[in-house]
Scaffold this motif. Structure first.
Motif, mmCIF file in Angstrom:
data_model
loop_
_atom_site.group_PDB
_atom_site.id
_atom_site.type_symbol
_atom_site.label_atom_id
_atom_site.label_comp_id
_atom_site.label_asym_id
_atom_site.label_seq_id
_atom_site.Cartn_x
_atom_site.Cartn_y
_atom_site.Cartn_z
ATOM 1 N N GLY A 72 0.782 -1.227 0.000
ATOM 2 C CA GLY A 72 0.000 0.000 0.000
ATOM 3 C C GLY A 72 0.816 1.280 0.000
ATOM 4 N N VAL A 73 0.094 2.387 -0.241
ATOM 5 C CA VAL A 73 0.729 3.691 -0.410
ATOM 6 C C VAL A 73 1.394 4.167 0.870
ATOM 7 C CG1 VAL A 73 0.320 6.121 -0.970
ATOM 8 C CG2 VAL A 73 -0.872 4.333 -2.253
ATOM 9 N N ASP A 74 0.683 4.113 1.994
ATOM 10 C CA ASP A 74 1.220 4.670 3.235
ATOM 11 C C ASP A 74 2.502 3.967 3.656
ATOM 12 O OD1 ASP A 74 -0.901 6.403 3.306
ATOM 13 O OD2 ASP A 74 -2.075 5.229 4.745
ATOM 14 N N PHE A 75 2.510 2.635 3.571
ATOM 15 C CA PHE A 75 3.695 1.889 3.986
ATOM 16 C C PHE A 75 4.881 2.213 3.077
ATOM 17 C CE2 PHE A 75 6.568 -1.713 4.035
ATOM 18 C CZ PHE A 75 6.680 -1.986 5.394
ATOM 19 N N ASN A 76 4.647 2.201 1.773
ATOM 20 C CA ASN A 76 5.743 2.446 0.845
ATOM 21 C C ASN A 76 6.236 3.887 0.911
ATOM 22 O OD1 ASN A 76 6.412 0.006 -0.982
ATOM 23 N ND2 ASN A 76 4.187 -0.039 -0.826
ATOM 24 N N LEU A 77 5.322 4.809 1.116
ATOM 25 C CA LEU A 77 5.747 6.204 1.232
ATOM 26 C C LEU A 77 6.599 6.403 2.479
ATOM 27 C CD1 LEU A 77 5.567 8.907 -0.216
ATOM 28 C CD2 LEU A 77 3.532 9.434 1.142
ATOM 29 N N ARG A 78 6.285 5.670 3.550
ATOM 30 C CA ARG A 78 7.105 5.786 4.755
ATOM 31 C C ARG A 78 8.500 5.215 4.520
ATOM 32 N NH1 ARG A 78 4.656 2.663 8.192
ATOM 33 N NH2 ARG A 78 6.281 1.086 8.455
ATOM 34 N N ILE A 79 8.592 4.090 3.786
ATOM 35 C CA ILE A 79 9.906 3.528 3.452
ATOM 36 C C ILE A 79 10.730 4.551 2.669
ATOM 37 C CG2 ILE A 79 11.114 1.824 2.033
ATOM 38 C CD1 ILE A 79 8.922 -0.156 2.683
ATOM 39 N N VAL A 80 10.087 5.147 1.661
ATOM 40 C CA VAL A 80 10.782 6.103 0.804
ATOM 41 C C VAL A 80 11.184 7.340 1.601
ATOM 42 C CG1 VAL A 80 10.539 7.629 -1.191
ATOM 43 C CG2 VAL A 80 9.647 5.286 -1.293
ATOM 44 N N GLU A 81 10.270 7.830 2.454
ATOM 45 C CA GLU A 81 10.582 9.016 3.257
ATOM 46 C C GLU A 81 11.715 8.739 4.238
ATOM 47 O OE1 GLU A 81 8.293 12.569 5.679
ATOM 48 O OE2 GLU A 81 7.247 10.666 5.324
ATOM 49 N N SER A 82 11.716 7.550 4.835
ATOM 50 C CA SER A 82 12.802 7.194 5.755
ATOM 51 C C SER A 82 14.142 7.167 5.028
ATOM 52 C CB SER A 82 12.529 5.826 6.390
ATOM 53 O OG SER A 82 11.413 5.871 7.234
ATOM 54 N N PHE A 83 14.148 6.603 3.822
ATOM 55 C CA PHE A 83 15.385 6.567 3.050
ATOM 56 C C PHE A 83 15.818 7.974 2.670
ATOM 57 C CE2 PHE A 83 17.927 6.085 -0.817
ATOM 58 C CZ PHE A 83 18.829 5.109 -0.426
ATOM 59 N N ALA A 84 14.855 8.806 2.234
ATOM 60 C CA ALA A 84 15.177 10.181 1.829
ATOM 61 C C ALA A 84 15.675 11.022 3.000
ATOM 62 C CB ALA A 84 13.946 10.832 1.197
ATOM 63 N N THR A 85 15.138 10.781 4.171
ATOM 64 C CA THR A 85 15.480 11.595 5.345
ATOM 65 C C THR A 85 16.747 11.133 6.041
ATOM 66 O OG1 THR A 85 13.124 12.060 5.699
ATOM 67 C CG2 THR A 85 14.626 12.452 7.558
ATOM 68 N N HIS A 86 16.872 9.821 6.232
ATOM 69 C CA HIS A 86 17.917 9.289 7.114
ATOM 70 C C HIS A 86 19.105 8.653 6.403
ATOM 71 C CE1 HIS A 86 15.149 10.048 10.362
ATOM 72 N NE2 HIS A 86 14.244 9.219 9.854
ATOM 73 N N VAL A 87 18.957 8.290 5.117
ATOM 74 C CA VAL A 87 20.014 7.531 4.451
ATOM 75 C C VAL A 87 20.565 8.259 3.223
ATOM 76 C CG1 VAL A 87 20.613 5.339 3.324
ATOM 77 C CG2 VAL A 87 18.981 5.362 5.235
ATOM 78 N N ALA A 88 19.699 8.654 2.317
ATOM 79 C CA ALA A 88 20.137 9.179 1.023
ATOM 80 C C ALA A 88 21.068 10.390 1.108
ATOM 81 C CB ALA A 88 18.916 9.509 0.161
#
Length: 342
Positions: free
Chosen positions: A316-332
């Motif tokens: 789903g959208v919410d779960f995947n958006l959280r994965i992407v946001e976590s990567f964008a915020t904390h890793v990328a």
């Protein structure tokens, strides 16, 4: 790593417990997710294409819909199976989406991956292949597709036509001048990567390579990238080509993340796919600070300019958006990423 985006397989069907994700649900959720990623400043939303399967199979309508609902994000494929394509029809569709999106199409194509059916492209009317996997059909279709998007005249004008007439050869319309520079070839081995470099198209390299030389996956892939860039330079092409790699990467920041992906540090391996001995990449799943150190050691990620995160679209959208946001915020950012909104 200058850019990152998501690569979705677009799976749909039964989810268990009496729940089902329909084809319509899958596409509408892909649009919503791309909108959310556009707002985060993520660089791209890319989709796998598979025929005769419960996955995305006709990507152009979806890409056009995403382009209409977003402002900056690149829309694309990874990859379209050229064995199934009418090259001139694909050229028309690709130019249309590129123009509608303001030049945001990144079209990845290739011979295609293993199928759920036997020589399914023959059911689409593309017969006569001398290759058991249809690679000759794919290359022939791709060559004509490139001629079309380059604006070459391909059909004789009718001087007696009531719609303008004329003489000479007519190109495909519409024509998008910058599209040729945004075509990618999905290469599964060093030979196909070098061919892409000589041809002058960008390179997509995934989590699977159809070769095994006893080297770690990331080193094998980095060598493939080096061979591609050398072939590009030796062919005399201008500029610098783009290179993408795909990885399964999950920052673990919540209990739900741990539930789904904790302990999923799947190691790389060697096996057979489509009759070829192949090397498979591993899954990265860890706390953000651990991921940063692991990904900095990945030779192919260091060499590529674009990283595609394979996402579990069924969640789903919410779960995947959280994965992407976590990567964008904390890793990328620690890997060099700045985003489209910086």
């Amino acid at each position: 790593m200058k850019r990152f985006g998501t690569l979705s397989f677009g799976h749909y069907g039964p989810l268990g417990g009496g729940r089902e994700l329909t084809a319509g649900d899958s596409m509408l959720q892909a649009i919503d997710l791309a909108q959310g990623m556009d707002e985060l400043g993520v660089d791209g939303a890319y989709f796998r294409v598979h025929h005769f399967a419960r996955q995305q199979s006709s990507p152009m309508p979806l890409l056009a819909a995403i382009a209409a609902r977003t402002e900056r994000i690149e829309v694309g494929t990874g990859v379209i199976d050229m064995r199934y394509e009418n090259p001139l029809h694909l050229a028309e569709e690709a130019a249309s989406v590129d123009l509608l999106s303001g030049g945001r199409l990144a079209l990845g194509v290739s011979r295609g991956s293993p199928e759920t059916v036997v020589r399914g492209y023959e059911a689409f009317g593309y017969t006569g292949s001398a290759d058991p996997r249809g690679a000759d059909i794919a290359r022939d279709h791709f060559a004509l597709f490139l001629r079309a998007i380059e604006g070459e005249g391909l059909a004789e004008r009718d001087p007696h036509s009531p719609f303008g007439g004329g003489t000479g050869l007519q190109r495909i319309e519409p024509f998008s001048p910058g599209l040729r520079s945004r075509i990618w070839w999905g290469a599964g081995n060093r030979d196909s990567a070098e061919w892409a470099g000589r041809t002058g198209v960008n390179l997509m390299s995934s989590t699977l390579l159809t070769e095994d030389r006893g080297l770690p996956f990331d080193v094998l892939q980095a060598e493939q990238i080096d061979a591609f860039r050398t072939a590009w330079r030796d062919a005399g092409h201008d500029g610098e080509p783009r290179v993408s790699v795909s990885r399964s990467i999950f920052p673990l920041t919540t209990a739900e993340d741990e539930f789904y992906f904790g302990g999923r540090q799947d190691g790389e391996g060697v096996g057979y796919i489509d009759g070829m001995r192949s090397t498979f990449g591993k899954t990265y799943a860890a706390a953000p600070d651990v991921l940063i150190e692991q990904l900095k050691e990945d030779a192919a990620i260091a060499s590529a300019d674009t990283l595609m995160l394979t996402i579990p679209s069924q969640l789903g959208v919410d779960f995947n958006l959280r994965i992407v946001e976590s990567f964008a915020t904390h890793v990328a950012p620690a890997l060099g990423w700045t985003g489209t909104r910086s």
